[in-house]
Design an enzyme around this catalytic site. Structure first.
Site, short mmCIF file in Angstrom:
data_model
loop_
_atom_site.label_atom_id
_atom_site.label_comp_id
_atom_site.label_asym_id
_atom_site.label_seq_id
_atom_site.Cartn_x
_atom_site.Cartn_y
_atom_site.Cartn_z
N HIS A 104 -1.67 -5.57 1.34
CA HIS A 104 -2.92 -6.28 1.06
C HIS A 104 -2.59 -7.67 0.57
O HIS A 104 -1.62 -7.85 -0.17
CB HIS A 104 -3.72 -5.54 -0.03
CG HIS A 104 -4.81 -6.40 -0.62
ND1 HIS A 104 -6.05 -6.52 -0.02
CD2 HIS A 104 -4.83 -7.22 -1.70
CE1 HIS A 104 -6.78 -7.37 -0.74
NE2 HIS A 104 -6.07 -7.81 -1.76
N LYS A 155 0.84 -1.20 0.00
CA LYS A 155 0.00 0.00 0.00
C LYS A 155 0.88 1.26 0.00
O LYS A 155 2.09 1.17 0.23
CB LYS A 155 -0.93 -0.04 1.22
CG LYS A 155 -1.89 -1.26 1.21
CD LYS A 155 -2.75 -1.27 2.45
CE LYS A 155 -3.73 -2.44 2.43
NZ LYS A 155 -4.62 -2.42 3.61
N TYR A 170 -12.09 -2.66 -3.40
CA TYR A 170 -12.65 -2.79 -2.04
C TYR A 170 -14.18 -2.72 -2.03
O TYR A 170 -14.77 -2.29 -1.03
CB TYR A 170 -12.06 -1.70 -1.14
CG TYR A 170 -10.68 -2.03 -0.59
CD1 TYR A 170 -10.41 -3.26 0.03
CD2 TYR A 170 -9.65 -1.09 -0.63
CE1 TYR A 170 -9.15 -3.55 0.55
CE2 TYR A 170 -8.38 -1.38 -0.11
CZ TYR A 170 -8.15 -2.62 0.48
OH TYR A 170 -6.90 -2.90 1.01
N GLU A 207 -9.03 -10.44 -8.23
CA GLU A 207 -8.10 -9.30 -8.06
C GLU A 207 -6.97 -9.35 -9.10
O GLU A 207 -6.58 -8.31 -9.64
CB GLU A 207 -7.54 -9.31 -6.63
CG GLU A 207 -8.60 -8.94 -5.60
CD GLU A 207 -8.19 -9.19 -4.15
OE1 GLU A 207 -7.03 -9.62 -3.90
OE2 GLU A 207 -9.03 -8.96 -3.26
N ARG A 229 2.88 -7.17 9.10
CA ARG A 229 2.15 -6.16 9.88
C ARG A 229 2.60 -6.14 11.34
O ARG A 229 2.70 -5.08 11.95
CB ARG A 229 0.64 -6.39 9.76
CG ARG A 229 0.08 -6.03 8.37
CD ARG A 229 -1.31 -6.58 8.20
NE ARG A 229 -1.96 -6.14 6.97
CZ ARG A 229 -3.09 -6.66 6.52
NH1 ARG A 229 -3.69 -7.64 7.18
NH2 ARG A 229 -3.63 -6.22 5.40
N ASN A 261 -1.80 -0.23 7.37
CA ASN A 261 -1.26 -1.57 7.65
C ASN A 261 -0.44 -2.17 6.50
O ASN A 261 -0.32 -3.39 6.36
CB ASN A 261 -2.38 -2.52 8.14
CG ASN A 261 -3.43 -2.80 7.10
OD1 ASN A 261 -3.35 -2.31 5.97
ND2 ASN A 261 -4.43 -3.60 7.46
P1 DAT Z 1 -7.52 -7.25 5.15
O1 DAT Z 1 -6.72 -6.13 4.51
O2 DAT Z 1 -6.78 -7.89 6.28
O3 DAT Z 1 -8.04 -8.23 4.14
P2 DAT Z 1 -10.21 -6.14 5.26
O4 DAT Z 1 -10.41 -6.73 3.89
O5 DAT Z 1 -11.24 -6.45 6.29
O6 DAT Z 1 -8.79 -6.57 5.85
O7 DAT Z 1 -10.11 -4.57 5.16
C1 DAT Z 1 -9.39 -3.97 4.10
C2 DAT Z 1 -8.60 -2.82 4.64
O8 DAT Z 1 -9.49 -1.83 5.17
C3 DAT Z 1 -7.67 -3.16 5.81
O9 DAT Z 1 -6.45 -3.70 5.38
C4 DAT Z 1 -7.49 -1.81 6.45
C5 DAT Z 1 -8.87 -1.19 6.27
N1 DAT Z 1 -9.68 -1.42 7.48
C6 DAT Z 1 -10.26 -2.58 7.87
N2 DAT Z 1 -10.90 -2.44 9.04
C7 DAT Z 1 -10.72 -1.15 9.40
C8 DAT Z 1 -11.12 -0.34 10.52
N3 DAT Z 1 -11.86 -0.86 11.50
N4 DAT Z 1 -10.73 0.95 10.55
C9 DAT Z 1 -9.98 1.49 9.56
N5 DAT Z 1 -9.58 0.80 8.48
C10 DAT Z 1 -9.94 -0.50 8.40
MG MG Z 2 -9.47 -8.05 2.66
#
Ligand code: DAT
Ligand code: MG
Length: 150
Positions: A117, A11, A51, A128, A104, A114
């Protein structure tokens, strides 16, 4: 043997913080094969599509703003169980839940920054990869494959 492909993306914060090489190193040293890579500044529309499943979350606008703030390093890595193992290498979504030794866990603090991805399932990986690399990936053989796999 069934080989998987997973979509891994560094990212904008990871690129800005100079972590691109470290993340590539971990996947290379694990034994996975890099089959596609590009540095690109994604459009808002592209990021919203990536997303799409999070569109109704409160953090979605901030997530899109952050993800379009600078270049990302888009990659496809191939190998046995690459999707699940790739997720393990990244760590948990929340850096505070990520074990030390994961990307992470080792390199970031907040969920909204974080670093990386990784696809969460084979189906989403294929989706994707098609989205980010419509031109396809590069097929090749790692010269150490006979030493990596039984
Ligand atoms: P991952 O990236 O582990 O697959 P995800 O698909 O649930 O997680 O979410 C995508 C991204 O969105 C994640 O890497 C960071 C952001 N995100 C997720 N939960 C969040 C939250 N509670 N507050 C802020 N950003 C968040
Ligand atoms: Mg995800």
């Amino acid at each position: 043997m069934v080989m998987e492909r997973t979509y891994i993306m560094i990212k904008p914060d990871g690129v800005q913080r100079g972590l691109t090489g470290e993340i590539i190193k971990r996947f290379e040293q694990k034994g996975y094969k890099l089959v596609a890579m590009k540095l690109t500044k994604p459009s808002k529309e592209h990021m919203e599509k990536h997303y799409a499943d999070l569109a109704n979350k409160k953090f979605f606008p901030g997530l899109i703003e952050y993800m379009t703030s600078g270049p990302v390093c888009a990659m496809v890595w191939e190998g046995k169980n690459a999707v699940l193992e790739g997720r393990k290498m990244l760590g948990a979504t929340m850096p505070s839940d990520s074990a030390m030794g994961t990307i992470r866990g080792d390199f970031c603090i907040e969920v909204g920054r974080n670093i990386c991805h990784g696809s969460d399932a084979v189906e989403s990986a294929n989706h994707e990869i098609g989205m980010w690399f419509p031109e396809g990936v590069c097929e090749w053989t790692r010269c150490d494959e006979k030493s990596l796999y039984e």
